[in-house]
Design a protein around this motif. Sequence first.
Motif, PDB file in Angstrom:
ATOM      1  N   VAL A  28       0.835  -1.204   0.000  1.00 57.98           N
ATOM      2  CA  VAL A  28       0.000   0.000   0.000  1.00 57.98           C
ATOM      3  C   VAL A  28       0.866   1.249   0.000  1.00 57.98           C
ATOM      4  O   VAL A  28       0.699   2.136  -0.847  1.00 57.98           O
ATOM      5  N   TRP A  29       1.793   1.346   0.951  1.00 57.79           N
ATOM      6  CA  TRP A  29       2.654   2.526   0.974  1.00 57.79           C
ATOM      7  C   TRP A  29       3.519   2.616  -0.278  1.00 57.79           C
ATOM      8  O   TRP A  29       3.794   3.703  -0.775  1.00 57.79           O
ATOM      9  N   GLY A  30       3.959   1.472  -0.785  1.00 58.05           N
ATOM     10  CA  GLY A  30       4.747   1.499  -2.008  1.00 58.05           C
ATOM     11  C   GLY A  30       3.968   1.988  -3.211  1.00 58.05           C
ATOM     12  O   GLY A  30       4.532   2.562  -4.147  1.00 58.05           O
ATOM     13  N   SER A  31       2.645   1.800  -3.179  1.00 57.80           N
ATOM     14  CA  SER A  31       1.812   2.208  -4.317  1.00 57.80           C
ATOM     15  C   SER A  31       1.315   3.645  -4.206  1.00 57.80           C
ATOM     16  O   SER A  31       0.883   4.232  -5.202  1.00 57.80           O
ATOM     17  N   THR A  32       1.347   4.224  -3.004  1.00 52.27           N
ATOM     18  CA  THR A  32       0.732   5.542  -2.818  1.00 52.27           C
ATOM     19  C   THR A  32       1.411   6.631  -3.649  1.00 52.27           C
ATOM     20  O   THR A  32       0.758   7.601  -4.048  1.00 52.27           O
ATOM     21  N   TYR A  33       2.704   6.486  -3.926  1.00 53.60           N
ATOM     22  CA  TYR A  33       3.405   7.539  -4.662  1.00 53.60           C
ATOM     23  C   TYR A  33       2.927   7.619  -6.111  1.00 53.60           C
ATOM     24  O   TYR A  33       2.805   8.712  -6.668  1.00 53.60           O
ATOM     25  N   LEU A  34       2.648   6.477  -6.706  1.00 54.71           N
ATOM     26  CA  LEU A  34       2.070   6.492  -8.045  1.00 54.71           C
ATOM     27  C   LEU A  34       0.625   6.991  -7.995  1.00 54.71           C
ATOM     28  O   LEU A  34       0.187   7.731  -8.877  1.00 54.71           O
ATOM     29  N   VAL A  35      -0.103   6.614  -6.945  1.00 53.12           N
ATOM     30  CA  VAL A  35      -1.488   7.045  -6.806  1.00 53.12           C
ATOM     31  C   VAL A  35      -1.556   8.569  -6.644  1.00 53.12           C
ATOM     32  O   VAL A  35      -2.486   9.214  -7.150  1.00 53.12           O
ATOM     33  N   ILE A  36      -0.585   9.151  -5.941  1.00 59.50           N
ATOM     34  CA  ILE A  36      -0.534  10.617  -5.808  1.00 59.50           C
ATOM     35  C   ILE A  36      -0.485  11.261  -7.191  1.00 59.50           C
ATOM     36  O   ILE A  36      -1.145  12.270  -7.447  1.00 59.50           O
ATOM     37  N   LYS A  37       0.298  10.678  -8.095  1.00 58.17           N
ATOM     38  CA  LYS A  37       0.412  11.233  -9.447  1.00 58.17           C
ATOM     39  C   LYS A  37      -0.922  11.154 -10.182  1.00 58.17           C
ATOM     40  O   LYS A  37      -1.298  12.082 -10.907  1.00 58.17           O
ATOM     41  N   PHE A  38      -1.676  10.075  -9.985  1.00 60.16           N
ATOM     42  CA  PHE A  38      -2.998   9.976 -10.602  1.00 60.16           C
ATOM     43  C   PHE A  38      -3.957  11.011 -10.020  1.00 60.16           C
ATOM     44  O   PHE A  38      -4.765  11.609 -10.736  1.00 60.16           O
ATOM     45  N   ALA A  39      -3.870  11.233  -8.713  1.00 53.36           N
ATOM     46  CA  ALA A  39      -4.742  12.223  -8.083  1.00 53.36           C
ATOM     47  C   ALA A  39      -4.425  13.636  -8.554  1.00 53.36           C
ATOM     48  O   ALA A  39      -5.312  14.506  -8.576  1.00 53.36           O
ATOM     49  N   LEU A  40      -3.169  13.876  -8.959  1.00 58.41           N
ATOM     50  CA  LEU A  40      -2.773  15.198  -9.433  1.00 58.41           C
ATOM     51  C   LEU A  40      -3.486  15.590 -10.734  1.00 58.41           C
ATOM     52  O   LEU A  40      -3.478  16.766 -11.109  1.00 58.41           O
ATOM     53  N   ILE A  41      -4.106  14.633 -11.403  1.00 56.41           N
ATOM     54  CA  ILE A  41      -4.840  14.935 -12.636  1.00 56.41           C
ATOM     55  C   ILE A  41      -5.912  15.991 -12.383  1.00 56.41           C
ATOM     56  O   ILE A  41      -6.128  16.883 -13.203  1.00 56.41           O
ATOM     57  N   SER A  42      -6.578  15.903 -11.227  1.00 53.69           N
ATOM     58  CA  SER A  42      -7.654  16.855 -10.908  1.00 53.69           C
ATOM     59  C   SER A  42      -7.400  17.668  -9.646  1.00 53.69           C
ATOM     60  O   SER A  42      -7.981  18.741  -9.476  1.00 53.69           O
ATOM     61  N   PHE A  43      -6.543  17.145  -8.742  1.00 59.10           N
ATOM     62  CA  PHE A  43      -6.330  17.810  -7.461  1.00 59.10           C
ATOM     63  C   PHE A  43      -4.897  18.316  -7.367  1.00 59.10           C
ATOM     64  O   PHE A  43      -3.959  17.513  -7.339  1.00 59.10           O
ATOM     65  N   PRO A  44      -4.680  19.640  -7.301  1.00 61.54           N
ATOM     66  CA  PRO A  44      -3.325  20.192  -7.157  1.00 61.54           C
ATOM     67  C   PRO A  44      -2.662  19.667  -5.884  1.00 61.54           C
ATOM     68  O   PRO A  44      -3.357  19.197  -4.961  1.00 61.54           O
ATOM     69  N   PRO A  45      -1.337  19.761  -5.787  1.00 61.10           N
ATOM     70  CA  PRO A  45      -0.616  19.072  -4.712  1.00 61.10           C
ATOM     71  C   PRO A  45      -1.043  19.433  -3.293  1.00 61.10           C
ATOM     72  O   PRO A  45      -1.329  18.544  -2.483  1.00 61.10           O
ATOM     73  N   PHE A  46      -1.082  20.722  -2.947  1.00 63.08           N
ATOM     74  CA  PHE A  46      -1.422  21.099  -1.575  1.00 63.08           C
ATOM     75  C   PHE A  46      -2.888  20.799  -1.261  1.00 63.08           C
ATOM     76  O   PHE A  46      -3.214  20.329  -0.162  1.00 63.08           O
ATOM     77  N   PHE A  47      -3.777  21.056  -2.204  1.00 59.79           N
ATOM     78  CA  PHE A  47      -5.188  20.764  -1.986  1.00 59.79           C
ATOM     79  C   PHE A  47      -5.397  19.257  -1.840  1.00 59.79           C
ATOM     80  O   PHE A  47      -6.162  18.810  -0.972  1.00 59.79           O
ATOM     81  N   GLN A  48      -4.743  18.482  -2.688  1.00 59.94           N
ATOM     82  CA  GLN A  48      -4.884  17.024  -2.625  1.00 59.94           C
ATOM     83  C   GLN A  48      -4.483  16.492  -1.261  1.00 59.94           C
ATOM     84  O   GLN A  48      -5.223  15.736  -0.625  1.00 59.94           O
ATOM     85  N   MET A  49      -3.302  16.901  -0.796  1.00 56.97           N
ATOM     86  CA  MET A  49      -2.806  16.395   0.479  1.00 56.97           C
ATOM     87  C   MET A  49      -3.613  16.945   1.650  1.00 56.97           C
ATOM     88  O   MET A  49      -3.908  16.232   2.612  1.00 56.97           O
TER      89      MET A  49
END
Length: 297
Positions: A28-49
């Motif tokens: 799960v933790w190993g996959s979250t970094y790639l998932v962050i990149k997918f979330a960046l499609i619609s959610f900017p970095p600070f807002f996403q986190m």
Amino acid sequence: MTTASLSPTRDSRLGPLILACLAATWLVWGSTYLVIKFALISFPPFFQMGSRFLAAGALLMAWTRWRGQPWPTRREWLHALVVGTLMLGGGMGGTAVAEETVGSGLIVAFIAVVPMMITLANLAFGLKPGRMEAAGIGVGLIGVLMLTQGAGFQASTHGLVAITVACVTWSIGSVLSQFRLPLAPGATGFASEMLCGGAVLLGLSWMSGEAPQWPPQPVALAAWAYLVVFGSLIAFNAYMVLLARAPSGLASSYTFVNPVIAMLLGVAVGGEHVSGFEWSAVGVVLLGVVLLVSGRR
């Protein structure tokens, strides 16, 4: 999984619970970094986190209150604000900013140096590393210097600065939470940290003028939900179980497993490119982490 009923006894046997927790922290933790990149499609970095940690913190705090655990004290809330600002605001916010221009696999390989930074920061509190730990720090830093010379970081000075700031602030926050700014006991403390850190991140989002895409694309929304439920709640509680019931070396094993998983997922799923030189650099970093973890008493 909860932390309230954990026994302090450490068991070296790999029972079903320990194996499940290892799978969570590794995969799960190993996959979250790639998932962050997918979330960046619609959610900017600070807002996403920020929205991610506010949601996870609210759910975790509601659960602790349902179990009758007390609210953090005023001092504990202040500690949570400082630690959350450093570890989540700087650490996770910087990570998401770096992923805008650098591959997720390279990002997590760089983050593998954090245990070494924490060991160095512990010098301020009189905790000196042993010989094996010192050797691990030296080897790991050489690997990071090699990593910065690879094509990924050479192409993005902005990304390199962002991930460097992220690692430094995360390390400082980790050490302060241990020695100077203790959080509330158990899950309540981590819930308060996520709530405070999430609020700080949303403040950074507002000051940066970020504009989330609305409605978000389905893949970005699914990625965000994955980060809240699996990355912030399930995997975190699994790590707490490992800290309580497994040998420390096994509990820390995610630090050298996650980079490999993240890089493989980045290449296979995210279409990222990693050069042979960068793979070599990652190998040097991971050797340093292994030496560091092996040398800890």
